[in-house]
Design a protein around this motif. Structure first.
Motif, PDB file in Angstrom:
ATOM      1  N   ASN A   8       0.826  -1.219   0.000  1.00 12.68           N
ATOM      2  CA  ASN A   8       0.000   0.000   0.000  1.00 12.68           C
ATOM      3  C   ASN A   8       0.857   1.265   0.000  1.00 12.68           C
ATOM      4  OD1 ASN A   8       0.964  -0.415   2.564  1.00 12.68           O
ATOM      5  ND2 ASN A   8      -0.908   0.229   3.606  1.00 12.68           N
ATOM      6  N   ILE A   9       2.168   1.105  -0.302  1.00  8.13           N
ATOM      7  CA  ILE A   9       3.108   2.234  -0.308  1.00  8.13           C
ATOM      8  C   ILE A   9       3.735   2.389  -1.690  1.00  8.13           C
ATOM      9  CG2 ILE A   9       5.242   3.162   0.691  1.00  8.13           C
ATOM     10  CD1 ILE A   9       4.622   1.484   3.198  1.00  8.13           C
ATOM     11  N   TYR A  86      -0.305   5.393   0.565  1.00  8.59           N
ATOM     12  CA  TYR A  86       0.814   6.075   1.224  1.00  8.59           C
ATOM     13  C   TYR A  86       1.965   6.193   0.244  1.00  8.59           C
ATOM     14  CZ  TYR A  86      -1.751   5.182   5.519  1.00  8.59           C
ATOM     15  OH  TYR A  86      -2.723   5.154   6.489  1.00  8.59           O
ATOM     16  N   LEU A  87       2.798   7.213   0.461  1.00 11.55           N
ATOM     17  CA  LEU A  87       3.959   7.360  -0.405  1.00 11.55           C
ATOM     18  C   LEU A  87       5.183   7.750   0.402  1.00 11.55           C
ATOM     19  CD1 LEU A  87       4.977  10.521  -1.478  1.00 11.55           C
ATOM     20  CD2 LEU A  87       2.521  10.542  -1.892  1.00 11.55           C
ATOM     21  N   LYS A 157       0.699  10.214   3.943  1.00 12.71           N
ATOM     22  CA  LYS A 157      -0.509   9.679   3.326  1.00 12.71           C
ATOM     23  C   LYS A 157      -0.750  10.430   2.020  1.00 12.71           C
ATOM     24  CE  LYS A 157      -5.135   8.152   4.638  1.00 12.71           C
ATOM     25  NZ  LYS A 157      -6.158   8.170   5.705  1.00 12.71           N
ATOM     26  N   THR A 158      -0.972   9.694   0.953  1.00 11.61           N
ATOM     27  CA  THR A 158      -1.103  10.305  -0.371  1.00 11.61           C
ATOM     28  C   THR A 158      -2.215  11.345  -0.403  1.00 11.61           C
ATOM     29  OG1 THR A 158      -0.308   8.247  -1.372  1.00 11.61           O
ATOM     30  CG2 THR A 158      -1.407   9.814  -2.825  1.00 11.61           C
ATOM     31  N   LYS A 163      -3.846  17.174  -0.742  1.00 14.06           N
ATOM     32  CA  LYS A 163      -4.622  18.312  -0.248  1.00 14.06           C
ATOM     33  C   LYS A 163      -3.773  19.584  -0.224  1.00 14.06           C
ATOM     34  CE  LYS A 163      -7.794  15.636   2.640  1.00 14.06           C
ATOM     35  NZ  LYS A 163      -8.115  15.228   4.034  1.00 14.06           N
ATOM     36  N   ILE A 164      -2.474  19.433  -0.025  1.00 13.52           N
ATOM     37  CA  ILE A 164      -1.570  20.588   0.008  1.00 13.52           C
ATOM     38  C   ILE A 164      -0.982  20.838  -1.379  1.00 13.52           C
ATOM     39  CG2 ILE A 164       0.503  21.580   1.056  1.00 13.52           C
ATOM     40  CD1 ILE A 164      -1.898  21.227   2.964  1.00 13.52           C
ATOM     41  N   GLY A 165      -0.358  19.817  -1.977  1.00 11.15           N
ATOM     42  CA  GLY A 165       0.218  19.938  -3.308  1.00 11.15           C
ATOM     43  C   GLY A 165       1.549  20.670  -3.313  1.00 11.15           C
TER      44      GLY A 165
END
Length: 199
Positions: A8-9, A86-87, A157-158, A163-165
Motif C-alpha cells: 500500500n506504499i 501512502y507514499l 498519506k497520499t 490536499k496541500i500539493g
C-alpha cells in the motif's frame, strides 16, 4: 505470487544527474516490497536505464519525464502518478530496506503524526566530516518532536499530500512552503528514529 508486504506504499524518487543512484534503486527495486516505484527525471541516461528495467522487475516501475526545472515540479508530477494510499519520497542518494519501510509505516499509522521523516545516517563513516554529519543529523532532527518542516526522505498519506500539493513555480524545492501549510492544515509532522543511509 504473494503481495509485497509494503504493497500500500509507493516510492517516489526525483532524480537529476544521479545515474548510479537510480541504477542502485532499480537493481534493488523488488527488495523494497512496495506497491510501485515512480522515477521522475529529465536525464537521458536515467530515462534509458529506467525504461530498460520496467520489464525486469516484479515491482511496477513508472517513469515520468519532466522538464528538470526543480524538485517542486518533479514531486508534483510524482505525486500525481501515485496509486497507493501512502507514499515515500526518497532521495536518490538514500539507502533503505523493506524492514525500515514497514517500521516507519507502522509508526505513521500508530502515532499522532501525519507525516514522518526518516532519520539519516552515514553507516560506515570513514572521515571526520562523516562523523560530524551523523552528529548533525541526530541533534538537529531529534525523533518524535513536532516540527514545521521535514525534508526528503519522508512518508506521508497520499491523500494528505494531495490536499496541500507542490508549488511547481518554485525553482528549487518548496518543502518549507509545503510542510508549513501541511502542519497547519493537516496535522503534526516529525522525524522518526528509523534511519536510512545517506550516501
Amino acid at each position: 505470487m504473494a503481495s509485497p508486504i509494503n504493497s500500500n506504499i509507493s516510492i517516489v524518487i526525483c532524480s537529476k544527474d544521479s545515474y548510479e543512484d537510480v541504477f542502485f534503486h532499480l537493481r534493488n527495486a523488488d527488495l523494497y516490497e512496495v506497491g510501485e516505484i515512480i522515477f521522475v527525471t529529465s536525464c537521458d541516461d536515467e530515462i534509458k536505464v529506467i525504461s530498460e528495467y520496467t520489464e525486469k522487475c516484479r515491482t511496477p516501475i513508472i517513469l515520468i519525464i519532466d522538464e528538470g526545472t526543480g524538485v517542486g515540479q518533479a514531486r508534483a508530477k510524482g505525486l500525481a502518478a501515485v496509486t497507493n494510499a501512502y507514499l515515500i519520497f526518497l532521495g536518490p542518494d538514500n539507502r533503505m530496506d523493506s524492514s525500515a519501510i514497514s517500521k516507519i509505516f507502522n509508526q505513521l499509522t500508530s502515532l499522532n503524526f501525519r507525516a514522518l521523516a526518516f532519520s539519516q545516517k552515514i553507516f560506515n563513516q570513514r572521515k571526520y566530516f562523516e562523523k560530524c554529519q551523523n552528529y548533525r543529523f541526530k541533534n538537529k532532527f531529534p525523533a518524535f518532536i513536532p516540527r514545521d518542516v521535514i525534508g526528503t526522505p519522508h512518508i506521508i498519506k497520499t491523500e494528505d499530500a494531495r490536499k496541500i500539493g507542490y508549488n511547481v513555480e518554485v525553482d528549487c524545492c518548496d518543502d518549507t512552503l509545503f510542510f508549513n501549510s501541511f502542519s497547519k492544515e493537516i496535522g503534526p509532522i516529525a522525524c522518526s528514529d528509523i534511519a536510512v543511509e545517506e550516501i
